[in-house]
Design an enzyme around this catalytic site. Structure first.
Site, PDB file in Angstrom:
ATOM      1  N   ASP A  67      86.817  36.566  34.954  1.00 34.99           N
ATOM      2  CA  ASP A  67      85.651  36.379  34.081  1.00 34.99           C
ATOM      3  C   ASP A  67      85.589  37.435  32.986  1.00 34.99           C
ATOM      4  O   ASP A  67      86.335  38.418  33.011  1.00 34.99           O
ATOM      5  CB  ASP A  67      84.349  36.390  34.917  1.00 34.99           C
ATOM      6  N   ASP A 136      74.293  38.547  45.871  1.00 37.57           N
ATOM      7  CA  ASP A 136      73.718  37.219  46.125  1.00 37.57           C
ATOM      8  C   ASP A 136      74.778  36.212  46.597  1.00 37.57           C
ATOM      9  O   ASP A 136      74.531  35.015  46.633  1.00 37.57           O
ATOM     10  CB  ASP A 136      73.000  36.687  44.867  1.00 37.57           C
ATOM     11  N   HIS A 138      77.755  35.640  45.149  1.00 41.73           N
ATOM     12  CA  HIS A 138      78.586  34.985  44.127  1.00 41.73           C
ATOM     13  C   HIS A 138      80.037  35.447  44.180  1.00 41.73           C
ATOM     14  O   HIS A 138      80.315  36.578  44.577  1.00 41.73           O
ATOM     15  CB  HIS A 138      78.010  35.160  42.705  1.00 41.73           C
ATOM     16  N   GLU A 143      77.019  31.959  40.229  1.00 39.11           N
ATOM     17  CA  GLU A 143      75.734  32.341  40.796  1.00 39.11           C
ATOM     18  C   GLU A 143      75.187  31.212  41.680  1.00 39.11           C
ATOM     19  O   GLU A 143      75.677  30.074  41.612  1.00 39.11           O
ATOM     20  CB  GLU A 143      74.752  32.612  39.646  1.00 39.11           C
TER      21      GLU A 143
HETATM   22  C1  F6R Z   1      84.091  40.579  38.764  1.00 38.61           C
HETATM   23  C2  F6R Z   1      83.432  39.483  39.456  1.00 38.61           C
HETATM   24  C3  F6R Z   1      82.190  39.650  40.259  1.00 38.61           C
HETATM   25  C4  F6R Z   1      82.183  40.906  41.129  1.00 38.61           C
HETATM   26  C5  F6R Z   1      80.866  41.014  41.899  1.00 38.61           C
HETATM   27  C6  F6R Z   1      80.782  42.305  42.679  1.00 38.61           C
HETATM   28  O1  F6R Z   1      85.244  40.147  38.077  1.00 38.61           O
HETATM   29  O2  F6R Z   1      83.901  38.406  39.323  1.00 38.61           O
HETATM   30  O3  F6R Z   1      82.029  38.528  41.087  1.00 38.61           O
HETATM   31  O4  F6R Z   1      83.261  40.861  42.020  1.00 38.61           O
HETATM   32  O5  F6R Z   1      79.794  40.936  41.016  1.00 38.61           O
HETATM   33  O6  F6R Z   1      80.711  43.386  41.796  1.00 38.61           O
HETATM   34  P1  F6R Z   1      80.924  44.874  42.317  1.00 38.61           P
HETATM   35  O7  F6R Z   1      82.326  44.970  42.792  1.00 38.61           O
HETATM   36  O8  F6R Z   1      80.708  45.753  41.110  1.00 38.61           O
HETATM   37  O9  F6R Z   1      79.931  45.096  43.396  1.00 38.61           O
END
Ligand code: F6R
Length: 261
Positions: A67, A136, A138, A143
């Site tokens: 992403d 959450d 994701h 989301e």
């Molecule tokens: C990042 C991504 C997100 C993160 C998630 C956790 O490329 O796709 O899904 O893996 O938001 O973020 P952190 O690792 O910062 O807790």
């Protein structure tokens, strides 16, 4: 789904890196799917160490990231292209033109996501997809409410994700509200999934992913339908799992067998 539960994130990251390194050694032209955020940083450090120690080379590897924030240029220090260069690509022998991150400034996002998916397909699909998990539940920026069949597209972040990610920006108002993200359906096409989860604030998400029903409310739960998904957790992230002792024992056995092959 195999669940590897370690005392610390360092131990879990080292074990996850072993799976990545083993794949690249057996297939030097492997296609990797990569994630950003704080979670994979330690695993990337292990890959950098393996590369420096000449245990593995990434010269033939191609990568596609999950992403990118919509509206951030690649030079922005919070863009995911910048993150990948800083935390991995600039420290290993991967050829930079073989690394791909969605363009957050694309004039036409529909064209951007279509060509991104087409390029992955042309490369033969993703051999191993690295994932983190949001508080959450994701994966990528899928989301709650994202279709479990979703493809790469533009998405809107939830207030929770904006709050979680505000720690990387000067203030919450600076966090982009939208992103381009691979879909759950796109991620599920990866041949192998390696998901990392660390810390007590991920415990509910991990519980939902592993022991909850398959639901678009926790998009990581779709991984229950994947045939080769590996989850690497620290003790805090695994703390709410009902069968954690069983998973830990079974996961260790499975990883040993996998790395022995
Ligand atoms: C990042 C991504 C997100 C993160 C998630 C956790 O490329 O796709 O899904 O893996 O938001 O973020 P952190 O690792 O910062 O807790």
């Amino acid at each position: 789904m195999e669940i590897i539960i370690c005392k610390t994130k360092e131990e879990a990251s080292r074990k996850a890196a072993d799976l990545v390194t083993a794949l690249v050694k057996s297939n030097p032209k492997a296609v990797l799917g990569l994630a950003t955020g704080s979670t994979p940083v330690e695993m990337y450090k292990c890959l950098i160490a393996d590369n420096k120690a000449k245990k593995v080379s990434f010269k033939g590897v191609r990568s596609w990231n999950l992403d990118e924030y919509w509206g951030l240029p690649p030079t922005h220090d919070q863009s995911y292209r910048y993150f990948m260069d800083e935390n991995l690509f600039d420290s290993i022998d991967i050829v930079k033109k073989n690394t791909h991150v969605l363009n957050g400034l694309a004039k036409d996002w529909k064209k951007e996501v279509a060509s991104y998916e087409a390029a992955i397909k042309k490369a033969g699909g993703i051999d191993l997809q690295v994932l983190g998990i949001g508080s959450d539940g994701h994966i990528a920026f899928n989301e709650p409410g994202s279709s479990l069949a979703s493809r790469t597209r533009i998405v809107s972040l939830t207030p929770q994700t904006i709050k979680d990610n505000a720690r990387f920006f000067k203030k919450a108002a600076d966090v982009p509200r939208q992103a381009l993200s691979m879909g759950v359906g796109s991620i599920m096409e990866a041949k192998r999934i390696v998901l990392l989860a660390f810390g007590a604030n991920k415990a509910d998400a991990v519980k939902g992913m592993v022991e909850g029903g398959v639901s678009q409310f926790c998009t990581a739960s779709a991984l229950q339908m994947h045939q080769d998904a590996w989850v690497f957790c620290d003790a805090a992230a695994a703390s709410k799992l009902k069968l954690k002792k069983y998973y830990a024992w079974r996961g260790d056995e499975a990883l040993k067998a996998e790395l022995a092959d």
